[in-house]
Structures are given as C-alpha cells and as structure tokens.
Design a protein around this motif. Structure first.
Motif, short mmCIF file in Angstrom:
data_model
loop_
_atom_site.label_atom_id
_atom_site.label_comp_id
_atom_site.label_asym_id
_atom_site.label_seq_id
_atom_site.Cartn_x
_atom_site.Cartn_y
_atom_site.Cartn_z
N GLU A 1 8.62 4.66 -12.30
CA GLU A 1 9.87 4.67 -13.10
C GLU A 1 10.97 3.87 -12.41
N ASN A 2 10.90 3.81 -11.10
CA ASN A 2 11.90 3.05 -10.34
C ASN A 2 11.46 1.61 -10.08
N GLY A 3 10.46 1.17 -10.81
CA GLY A 3 10.09 -0.25 -10.77
C GLY A 3 9.02 -0.61 -9.76
N TYR A 4 8.44 0.37 -9.09
CA TYR A 4 7.41 0.06 -8.11
C TYR A 4 6.07 -0.19 -8.81
N THR A 5 5.28 -1.09 -8.27
CA THR A 5 3.95 -1.36 -8.83
C THR A 5 2.90 -1.05 -7.75
N PHE A 6 1.69 -0.74 -8.21
CA PHE A 6 0.65 -0.32 -7.25
C PHE A 6 -0.58 -1.20 -7.38
N LYS A 7 -1.14 -1.55 -6.23
CA LYS A 7 -2.32 -2.41 -6.23
C LYS A 7 -3.59 -1.59 -6.05
N SER A 8 -3.50 -0.50 -5.32
CA SER A 8 -4.72 0.22 -4.96
C SER A 8 -4.85 1.51 -5.75
N GLY A 9 -6.01 2.17 -5.59
CA GLY A 9 -6.21 3.47 -6.24
C GLY A 9 -6.02 4.60 -5.24
N THR A 10 -5.30 4.36 -4.15
CA THR A 10 -5.22 5.36 -3.08
C THR A 10 -3.95 6.21 -3.17
N ASP A 11 -4.03 7.37 -2.56
CA ASP A 11 -2.85 8.22 -2.40
C ASP A 11 -1.91 7.64 -1.34
N THR A 12 -2.49 6.91 -0.39
CA THR A 12 -1.71 6.40 0.75
C THR A 12 -0.66 5.38 0.33
N GLU A 13 -1.01 4.53 -0.64
CA GLU A 13 -0.06 3.49 -1.06
C GLU A 13 1.23 4.14 -1.58
N VAL A 14 1.07 5.33 -2.18
CA VAL A 14 2.25 6.03 -2.70
C VAL A 14 3.21 6.36 -1.55
N LEU A 15 2.64 6.74 -0.41
CA LEU A 15 3.50 7.14 0.71
C LEU A 15 4.27 5.95 1.28
N VAL A 16 3.60 4.83 1.41
CA VAL A 16 4.33 3.67 1.98
C VAL A 16 5.42 3.19 1.03
N GLN A 17 5.13 3.29 -0.27
CA GLN A 17 6.15 2.89 -1.27
C GLN A 17 7.32 3.87 -1.24
N LEU A 18 7.00 5.14 -1.09
CA LEU A 18 8.06 6.16 -1.05
C LEU A 18 8.97 5.92 0.16
N ILE A 19 8.34 5.59 1.28
CA ILE A 19 9.15 5.34 2.50
C ILE A 19 10.09 4.15 2.25
N GLU A 20 9.55 3.12 1.61
CA GLU A 20 10.43 1.96 1.35
C GLU A 20 11.55 2.34 0.37
N TYR A 21 11.19 3.11 -0.64
CA TYR A 21 12.19 3.52 -1.64
C TYR A 21 13.33 4.30 -0.96
N VAL A 22 12.94 5.26 -0.10
CA VAL A 22 13.96 6.07 0.60
C VAL A 22 14.80 5.17 1.50
N LYS A 23 14.13 4.25 2.17
CA LYS A 23 14.84 3.38 3.13
C LYS A 23 15.86 2.50 2.42
N THR A 24 15.46 1.93 1.28
CA THR A 24 16.41 1.02 0.60
C THR A 24 17.52 1.81 -0.11
N THR A 25 17.15 2.95 -0.72
CA THR A 25 18.23 3.68 -1.43
C THR A 25 19.23 4.29 -0.45
N ASN A 26 18.74 4.73 0.72
CA ASN A 26 19.66 5.38 1.68
C ASN A 26 20.18 4.42 2.75
N ASN A 27 19.66 3.21 2.73
CA ASN A 27 20.03 2.20 3.72
C ASN A 27 19.93 2.79 5.14
N CYS A 28 18.76 3.36 5.43
CA CYS A 28 18.61 4.04 6.72
C CYS A 28 17.52 3.36 7.56
#
Ligand code: F6R
Length: 614
Positions: free
Chosen positions: A116-143
């Motif tokens: 919903e926030n515009g992220y796209t996924f290449k793999s069928g893994t649960d792991t890719e979700v975590l790396v995307q989430l980390i990036e999402y948190v990092k960019t939204t919180n600028n941390c």
C-alpha cells in the motif's frame, strides 16, 4: 534452519564468508549468497540457487572486494529454492541488504501494508518483507539503520537471526536474534558473526552468545554493543570457545557421517569421562545430583525431543522406568507444544537435542517452564538455546556432529540417559549394588564394545551391496532394542531415500506382516536379552512368510544364525546398553547402502541438520 555468517574488520571479507558458509552448509544447502560493502561504499549482492560451491563458481571473475559482508546458505521455507529467493534480500532502493534464519510469521500483513505504501516485491520469501520494512521505517523516521532495525523488529512476529548491512557504511553490521541462534566472535579490530561457532573458531576463541530479543551493533572501530528492543543495554559477556578446527574436518574419511560413526569409541569416552568411577562404584552427574530432590519428588518425567533425539528418549524411558521406578512419558516436542499438555510443578521435563536449537523442542521447553516444571537438558552444543533455557542439564560432549544424519549424538544421548538413570536409581534406592556396578562397568567397557562394532565396517560394506536396489526395508526390535530399530530405519530412509519402517517385532502379526515377501529385507535385532526367545519366534514368523532376514545378534549366537539369511554379530553388553552397540552396524548399513546408491550422504535432499523452524 539456514546458516548465516558475517564479517567486519581489516581482512578481505569474501573468503571468510565463503569458508564460513561451507562450515554451516549442514544447516541448509539449496541456495547461497553474499552481500559486501566495498571500501568506497558500494553494496554488492551476489546470490544463486545451489550449494556454496555453486556460489563460488558464480562469483569467479566478479568483483567481491570489501572488508565487511554478510552471507547465507538457505533451507527453503517460504518460496522455492531459486536465484531470486536466495538471500541476501535487499530493499526497494537497493540500499539495505539482509540475511535471515527463521520465519516471519506475520509477513502477509506486513507485506500488504508495504505494498500500500508503494513497495514492490521480487521474491516469494518472508525475509524480503523484513528488509523492506526496515527501509520503510528508516526513510519515514529519518533514523539510523540500528534504530530502524530496532523499531521494525517490534512489529515482527516469528523467529529470526538477522544481519543487515547498508550502502555507504563499510564499518557496521546490525544483527539481532529471537529464537534462532547467533554467536559473535570478538577479534582484534574485527568481528565475526555466525549461526554457530564453527565459522569463527579459526580466527578467535572469544565469543558472545546473543540472547533472545537482543540487537548487536557490530562496528569494527568500536566495542561491541548489545541492547534489547527497548534499548536497554546488556553487559557483553565474552566466553571462551572450547572447539578445535580438527574437530570440524573430515580427517581422511570420505564423509562426515562415516567419520562420526568411527569416532564413537572416543566420543563415549569423552561422554563418561569424570562421570563414572574407574572401578564402576559410582556415577556422578552433577546436574542431576544438584537437583536430586526435584527429580525424586517428581510425579513423572516427560522427555521431549524430535527425530533421533526422540528415539534416544524412548530408550531413556526404558532406563528410568526400569531402574528408578519413576513413570516416564516420551513426547514429540512438535506435538507436545500444541496439544495443551497436562504439565506442572510436579513434573520434570527432559529436553533432548543434539543441536540445542530445534525450534519445536525449544518451544516445548518454554511451555513446560511456563507451567512450572523443572527442565533438564541433554544437549551436545554448548551454549545452545535449549541448553541455556533449561534449569540444569548434562552435555553429551561428543564434539561437533556435522553429518546431517545423527550418529554419535544418538549414542552420546543414550549414554547420558544411562548415567541419569543410575544416579537417580541409587539415590532412590531402587537398584541393588551388584546391578549398579554391572551397568556402570558396562558403561566403562562400552568404548571397547563400540570399537568392535565399528570393526564390522568392512563386512557391512561388502554385504550392503546386496541391498542397493531394495525398495523397502523393515526393522524389528523389542524392549530396549525397539527404539534402535526405529533409529536404524530412520538412518536408512534419510540418507538412501529407501522407504523403511521400524516396528516392535511382536506387532508385525497385527497387520504389517502382510507386507512380507521374498523382496522384503527385514533387519531383526535379536540380542540375548530377557525376551530373546519371543523375538526368535517373531523372526520365525517372518521367515515362514519368505522374508529375507538380516539379523543383528550377539557373538556366538547359533539359534538365529540358523534362521536368518545374514547375521551381523556384535559383542555383549548389559541389556540396557545393548541398543548402543546394535546401533553401530545399523548406522554402517544405512551409510553403505546410501553410498552404493550414490547419495549425498552428508547433505541428503530436503534435510538440514538444525531444524530451527517449526
Ligand atoms: C536424524 C536427525 C534428526 C534430528 C532431529 C532433532 O538423523 O538428525 O532427526 O535428530 O532433527 O535434532 P536435535 O537433536 O538437534 O534437536
């Protein structure tokens, strides 16, 4: 499962990561990959389907420079084994790379929110979700990356050991764990990270076992920092590693499994060292002695374990009921944890695990602990999660077991169980002095008896050739030897892919005997124990229906020799220790049949050594 490795320091990271992956390949081997940050800050991810050797071929003539990197060898859970699903996974921008051992259970919900926030996924893994989430948190919180990992993990349900690196940062790895193992090696100006200590041992013997719920900031220019998700800092507890490189090598054997079978005379010595008095007069197992009252007041003992460890526990049940007269139950940890078991402060739970990392066994321990039971561990890997979660325990001390099929750990587990039973039986007064000494002396002689069983190697190698094309096998045993029959069948199926069933010999006539014909090899364990005659009758019943009988008998047996098609003779031990002796020819039989069939003995298909997912 899956193996993870990381390095940051002054050396080239790639060779360290690759050799670490080779050490961890027993944990999974369907794809592999690395992420390196070069000295000028480029993030370089290389990954492919296949084993670590395939990754090495894939990266020949590619730039793999850098002094910081993370690497992964995979055992697939979410998403088939292919190049895209291989780790490391990287974020939408390509700025963050992550490796993961475990399962993110709520990945579906997290993924929908990220899409919903515009992220796209290449793999069928649960792991890719975590790396995307980390990036999402990092960019939204600028941390910082550390803050983003800390915050993202608060949203995650599941098990993980992760390591994360970031473009532009060639100094720092952020790592975290929950319910999946992680060890950090502390060198001079360098750090190592891995699922277990085997990739670390050749560089340093100073290690830190990361605890559940902790995040490590591993910066080559700074002391190691460990905090929890609430940012409370923990003391960095550096332990000395007791492991040598020679223990991790094949030592001239073609496979680790064969080496580990042959090591058993020595590993039993290591297991009983300092525990059984040289004259057989005493057995001292400090973890039991210190908690003797707790054991003796228990209404019952419940063993939990999986696979081979569960088979060992079945022998433990016989030993403790027989010698100590304490009621015992044996539970598959994976069933126990989900079936609302009646367990409480009056129970002692014995968790059996070679790796000490099996997710189901760990969960069973946690459940029993929550309900007030006293938990005793029988583990091999020192400092492993299960060993640390228990109230007390006894290590089996058989050294690293690398072949995926468990051999020396099984005999070590049963040996420890015999010592537990003897210690409790004497404390409870349920064993006479003579019987105690007979078994204690049996333990002292065990290495020599196992050595004689190992010497059957050449005979079994030759004779195994007759069974290369068998499609099914049945293994029979009774009493103490019934679990040995189950274990023999498991060894054969996991490494040769031949269907095999273990059965209590007398149960055959209640159905399975219908399977018997001249095509069916039946391995019958018929040692001269208290129900020997009954077992002989059961063998006669098979013979009368045309089955091909391979009998494991004691030296000098003439009765079964006259009935069986092939006989393997083993030396005599006290009845309760016989499953240890008979297991050795069964391990060798499985090994040689698998070798004859050209199987990958140390890394059988679909399996992994340490099952850290449920
Ligand atoms: C079979 C085998 C497995 C393990 C099981 C439990 O040869 O190795 O069945 O026994 O996965 O593993 P641990 O003992 O590490 O808990």
């Amino acid at each position: 499962m899956c193996g993870i490795v990381g390095y940051v320091g002054y050396r080239e990271a790639f060779p360290i990561l690759i050799s670490g992956l080779h050490r961890l390949e027993y944990r999974g081997y369907d794809s592999a990959g690395v992420a390196l940050v070069s000295d000028d800050g480029r993030l370089n991810v290389q990954k492919c389907r296949g084993k670590v050797a395939d990754l090495e071929n894939f990266t020949v003539s590619k730039d793999v420079s850098g002094h910081i990197g993370i690497a992964h060898t995979r055992w697939a859970t979410h998403g088939e084994p292919n190049d895209v699903n291989a780790h490391p996974h990287y974020s939408e921008s390509g700025n963050i790379a992550l490796i993961h051992n475990g399962i993110i259970e709520n990945y579906g919900v997290l993924k929908d929110a990220l899409i919903e926030n515009g992220y796209t996924f290449k793999s069928g893994t649960d792991t890719e979700v975590l790396v995307q989430l980390i990036e999402y948190v990092k960019t939204t919180n600028n941390c910082s990356l550390f803050e983003a990992v800390q915050s993202a993990l608060k949203q995650v349900v599941g098990a993980y050991a992760i390591a994360v690196v970031e473009k532009g940062n060639c100094d720092e790895i952020i790592a975290a764990r929950k319910s999946s193992p992680m060890v950090i090696g502390v060198g001079e100006g360098e750090y190592f990270l891995a699922s277990d200590a085997t990739p670390i041992v050749e560089y340093t013997d100073r290690v830190v076992y990361v605890n559940d719920g902790e995040i490590a900031v591993i910066n080559r220019n700074k002391p190691l920092k460990i905090v929890n998700l609430d940012n409370i800092e923990s003391r960095v507890d550096i332990k000395k590693l007791e492991l040598s490189i020679s223990q991790l090598e094949k030592g001239g054997y073609p496979h680790f499994m064969l080496k580990e079978i042959h090591e058993q005379p020595k590993t039993i010595v290591d297991c009983i060292r300092g525990r059984v008095a040289a004259d057989g007069s005493n057995v001292v197992l400090s973890g039991v002695m210190a908690n003797c009252e707790r054991f003796l007041q228990a209404k019952r003992i419940v063993f939990v374990g999986c696979g081979t460890s569960w088979h060992a526990a079945l022998i433990g049940e016989h030993l403790i009921e027989d010698l100590c007269r304490i009621p015992v139950e044996v539970e598959y940890a994976s069933e126990f944890r989900y079936r609302n078991p009646v367990i409480g402060p009056d129970d002692v739970v014995i968790a059996v695990s070679q790796s000490g990392e099996t997710a189901d066994t760990l969960a069973a321990v946690e459940l029993a602990k929550k309900n007030g039971a006293f938990i005793f561990g029988i583990c091999n890997v020192v400092g492993s999660s299960i060993a640390r979660a228990t109230d007390s325990g006894a290590y089996i001390h058989v050294g690293p077991e690398i072949g995926v099929a468990s051999t020396k750990a099984f005999t070590g587990q049963v040996t420890v169980m015999a010592m537990v039973a003897l210690t409790l039986a004497r404390a409870k007064g349920t064993i006479g002095e003579e019987h105690f000494r007979e078994i204690a002396n049996g333990l002292l002689h065990l290495p020599a008896l196992i050595e004689q069983a190992v010497e059957l190697d050449a005979q079994i190698r030759d004779f195994s050739k007759m069974f290369t094309y068998a499609r099914n096998f049945i293994y029979l045993g009774r009493g103490y030897n019934y679990p040995a029959a189950l274990e023999g069948a498991l060894k054969l199926k996991e490494i040769s892919y031949i269907h095999a069933e273990g059965y209590p010999a007398a149960e055959m006539k209640h159905g399975p005997i219908a399977l018997i014909d001249s095509e069916m090899p039946v391995v019958a364990i018929a040692t001269r124990d208290s129900i020997y005659e009954k077992t002989v009758s059961n063998i006669q019943e098979i013979k009368a229906r045309g089955g091909r009988i391979i009998a494991i008998v004691e030296q000098g047996d003439t009765v079964v020799r006259n009935i069986a098609d092939y006989c393997i003779e083993v030396p005599t031990a006290p009845e309760c220790l016989m499953p240890l002796v008979v297991s050795v020819p069964l391990q060798l039989l499985a090994y040689y049949i698998a070798v004859n069939k050209g199987r990958d003995v140390d890394q059988p298909r679909n399996l992994a050594k340490s099952v850290t997912v449920e």
